[in-house]
Motif scaffolding. Structure first.
Motif, PDB file in Angstrom:
ATOM      1  N   ARG A  21       0.847  -1.200   0.000  1.00 15.77           N
ATOM      2  CA  ARG A  21       0.000   0.000   0.000  1.00 15.77           C
ATOM      3  C   ARG A  21       0.881   1.247   0.000  1.00 15.77           C
ATOM      4  N   SER A  22       1.981   1.196   0.750  1.00 14.26           N
ATOM      5  CA  SER A  22       2.925   2.320   0.754  1.00 14.26           C
ATOM      6  C   SER A  22       3.562   2.495  -0.622  1.00 14.26           C
ATOM      7  N   ALA A  23       3.911   1.393  -1.272  1.00 10.08           N
ATOM      8  CA  ALA A  23       4.495   1.474  -2.616  1.00 10.08           C
ATOM      9  C   ALA A  23       3.490   2.069  -3.608  1.00 10.08           C
ATOM     10  N   LEU A  24       2.228   1.726  -3.469  1.00  9.80           N
ATOM     11  CA  LEU A  24       1.198   2.290  -4.340  1.00  9.80           C
ATOM     12  C   LEU A  24       1.075   3.797  -4.109  1.00  9.80           C
ATOM     13  N   LYS A  25       1.132   4.212  -2.866  1.00 10.01           N
ATOM     14  CA  LYS A  25       1.076   5.653  -2.578  1.00 10.01           C
ATOM     15  C   LYS A  25       2.294   6.360  -3.164  1.00 10.01           C
ATOM     16  N   GLU A  26       3.447   5.699  -3.121  1.00  8.75           N
ATOM     17  CA  GLU A  26       4.647   6.270  -3.737  1.00  8.75           C
ATOM     18  C   GLU A  26       4.461   6.381  -5.249  1.00  8.75           C
ATOM     19  N   ALA A  27       3.843   5.382  -5.864  1.00  4.45           N
ATOM     20  CA  ALA A  27       3.588   5.433  -7.306  1.00  4.45           C
ATOM     21  C   ALA A  27       2.730   6.645  -7.663  1.00  4.45           C
TER      22      ALA A  27
END
Length: 186
Positions: A21-27
């Motif tokens: 979920r954090s990686a998606l927010k970074e994307a």
């Protein structure tokens, strides 16, 4: 007129502090100017796919299929559970691709990325998703493969990605997803 590429971002984890979920927010921070990402939150309470009920799916799935159809492209960000995709993500995919002939994913371009505390990150889960893409009629971005291994060392306590190499790979993946989407639109 908004001519931005609309990407539907789906994290395969429902865990509140998931690295994915954090990686998606970074994307969302790294998406090219000519695109935007809308995050779709999976609901852990979705009933398991039941072919007896596929003609009358839960309201959650009606909305999910609508979001998929409105999107120009899909970004899957998934952890790996037991060498494969998480059950909650697989369940959503099963519901959204049924009944036969009403596959919401058909013809969509997609990209995959994932983060894990292991060394090989989410390699097996990502390859299983690629296998599913054959039936789903999804065209996948092949390069770069974004597998954020040892994620516990690459995100800070607030969930921000601190690894510059990973950020670079995510940015390139999103750029390639936008290029593929435009090419498929003609």
């Amino acid at each position: 007129m908004n001519d931005k590429i609309k990407i539907l971002g789906i994290a395969g984890s429902v865990r509140k502090e998931s690295f994915n979920r954090s990686a998606l927010k970074e994307a969302c921070k790294l998406v090219p100017e000519n695109a935007e990402i809308e995050i779709y939150e999976l609901d852990e309470n979705l009933p398991g796919f039941n072919q007896d009920k596929e003609q009358d799916p839960p309201a959650t799935i009606v909305e999910f299929k609508k979001k998929i159809r409105e999107a120009d492209a899909i970004l899957f960000v998934t952890p790996e559970y037991n060498y494969s995709v998480p059950g909650v993500l697989k369940n959503y995919i099963d519901w959204a691709s049924r009944p036969y002939g009403d596959n919401a994913f058909s013809g969509k371009p997609a990209a995959i990325m994932g983060a894990s505390i292991g060394n090989i990150a989410t390699a097996r889960a990502q390859y299983h998703l690629r296998q599913m893409f054959v039936f789903l009629d999804i065209t996948a971005v092949n390069q770069p493969e974004v597998m954020i291994g040892m994620a516990q060392n690459k995100f800070d306590k607030q969930g921000n990605l601190t690894d510059e190499d990973a950020k670079g790979f995510i940015g390139k993946l999103l750029l390639n997803l936008v290029k593929l989407t435009k090419a498929l639109k003609g």
